[in-house]
Enzyme design. Structure first.
Site, short mmCIF file in Angstrom:
data_model
loop_
_atom_site.label_atom_id
_atom_site.label_comp_id
_atom_site.label_asym_id
_atom_site.label_seq_id
_atom_site.Cartn_x
_atom_site.Cartn_y
_atom_site.Cartn_z
N HIS A 1 22.46 27.28 12.99
CA HIS A 1 21.68 28.51 12.85
C HIS A 1 21.84 29.05 11.43
CE1 HIS A 1 19.90 32.38 13.94
NE2 HIS A 1 20.90 32.95 13.27
N LEU B 1 -7.33 14.47 6.51
CA LEU B 1 -6.79 15.82 6.44
C LEU B 1 -5.81 15.99 5.29
CD1 LEU B 1 -6.28 17.12 10.08
CD2 LEU B 1 -8.31 17.10 8.63
N GLY C 1 -14.32 11.66 8.10
CA GLY C 1 -13.13 11.25 8.83
C GLY C 1 -12.07 12.33 8.82
N THR D 1 0.82 -1.21 0.00
CA THR D 1 0.00 0.00 0.00
C THR D 1 0.86 1.25 0.00
OG1 THR D 1 -1.84 -1.10 1.12
CG2 THR D 1 -1.74 1.29 1.30
N CYS D 2 1.92 1.26 0.79
CA CYS D 2 2.74 2.47 0.95
C CYS D 2 3.24 3.01 -0.38
CB CYS D 2 3.91 2.18 1.88
SG CYS D 2 4.99 3.61 2.12
#
Length: 408
Positions: free
Chosen positions: A387, A157, A151, A37-38
């Protein structure tokens, strides 16, 4: 050692490759598609569509990119299996005691791995057969103008974000108090509110009782051009003997061995975490334990991710006190104009218990965050993130928990 594996998804094919590296004679049975499925109907094609949506590509081009990405990865896995000397049998297989049986042959092995994956799961809604699944959504030929999604979990989503980005009017119905049930409600609400800014409409605490053609009925009534049912998945247990399965999935002990000695299980079929990355992890553990090494899974450090915008990722437990550091306090986020969300760190007795990240690059940050779980805050304060990066938020959260943060 002769090893037989049922299922060619993430758990199955990775276990086959790991076994081959050990010099084992490995046979892999896959009735449909290598990659499971993935690669074919889940993680990879959906992430391709999400990326296309983020870059503003038209729907037709996005579909082509999705197919190219999927095919490239599937071919890659097939070549790896071939190069490793894994024998692949493209037939349906069933397990009986210590034997794997196809339609015309019986195979015996020293060790067996069950990696049969999962299938969509549907609640008892009348007319649910009238709704489309996630697999249907990936094969859309034309974009529906008005979409109803039942759902509000991870799958719901992500597809809501994709379809809305391509121009569909999207309505999401969720029975629970908030979207993404089981996650941190505060983080989930940030995701929902950002999606609402895109025009997605949410109906929370609403039960759907009936689906009829392109309409839904119940505590909310809506009509659209397509109705999708994204209500989770369940273990695929067909062709497995009753002594190794129950309503939760394939029964395994802490070493992933089933009640049949020498037969192991990994991936979605175990019903533990239905995530490809956990399937890979279980495959590693199962292969090691086939040699009786007694390795256990790291169940306390499994990350989860929602690939919306903003992304949301989490790991660990929501236990103890918590602190939040907003993305708006991060130089990289400000420079890129992507300041929605925050890092939320949970801690107890001076140690990190959980981390939830909602914001830019959350899916990439969460892997580093898993190494913080269980560590002392006092030790982590001396870490040096580069950074300017979003990873500075992880250290800033530690400093906030210690009361020494200077940026928020």
């Amino acid at each position: 050692m002769r090893v037989g594996i049922i299922g060619g998804g993430p758990a199955g094919y990775s276990a086959a490759l790991l076994g081959a590296k050990k010099g084992w004679d490995v046979t892999l049975f896959e009735r449909k598609d290598i990659g499971g499925t993935c690669l074919n109907r889940g993680c990879i094609p959906t992430k391709s569509l999400i990326n296309s949506a983020l870059h503003g590509l038209p729907f037709e081009e996005a579909k082509k990119r999705k197919e190219l990405a999927k095919r490239r990865l599937v071919l890659g896995v097939e070549r790896l299996l071939q190069k490793a000397g894994v024998k692949v049998i493209g037939k349906e297989a069933r397990l009986e005691e210590r034997k794997i049986i196809t339609d015309d042959e019986v195979y015996e092995f020293d060790r067996i791995l069950v990696a049969t994956g999962s299938v969509p799961s549907f609640p008892p809604i009348e007319g649910k057969e009238n709704a489309k699944t996630s697999e249907d959504a990936l094969e859309l030929h034309t974009l529906p103008e008005r979409v109803i999604i039942i759902g509000g979990g991870v799958i719901g989503l992500e597809f809501a974000f994709v379809l809305s980005s391509f121009g569909s009017e999207v309505h999401v119905v969720e029975i629970m108090e908030e979207v993404l049930p089981g996650t941190d409600p505060e983080c989930a609400s940030v995701v929902r509110k950002e999606l609402e800014k895109k025009g997605i409409r949410f109906y929370l605490r609403k039960r759907v009782e009936r689906i009829e053609e392109k309409k839904i009925y119940g505590e909310v009534e809506l009509e659209g051009d397509a109705v999708f049912l994204f209500t989770g998945r369940k273990p695929c247990l067909e062709n497995l003997p009753p002594e190794i399965r129950d309503e939760n999935g394939v029964k395994v002990d802490e070493y992933l061995e089933t009640p049949i000695p020498g037969v192991f299980a990994a991936g979605d079929c175990t019903g533990q975490f239905m995530l490809a990355h956990y399937a890979y992890h279980q495959a590693e553990v199962a292969v090691e334990n086939m040699e009786e090494k007694r390795v256990r899974c790291r169940r306390n450090a499994v990350p989860g991710t929602v690939f919306t915008h903003p992304e949301y990722a989490w790991a660990g437990e929501m236990e103890g006190e918590s602190v939040k550091v907003p993305f708006s306090a991060n130089g990289r986020a400000i420079a890129e104009g992507d300041t929605a969300g925050f890092v939320k760190l949970f801690y107890k007795e001076g140690r990190v218990t959980g981390i939830h990240i909602v914001g830019g690059r959350a899916s990439e940050l969460i892997f580093s965050a898993t190494f913080m779980l269980g560590k002392k805050l006092e030790e982590l304060r001396w870490s040096i993130p580069p950074h300017p990066t979003n990873s500075e938020l992880l250290k800033e959260a530690v400093l906030a928990a210690l009361g020494t943060s200077i940026h928020c």
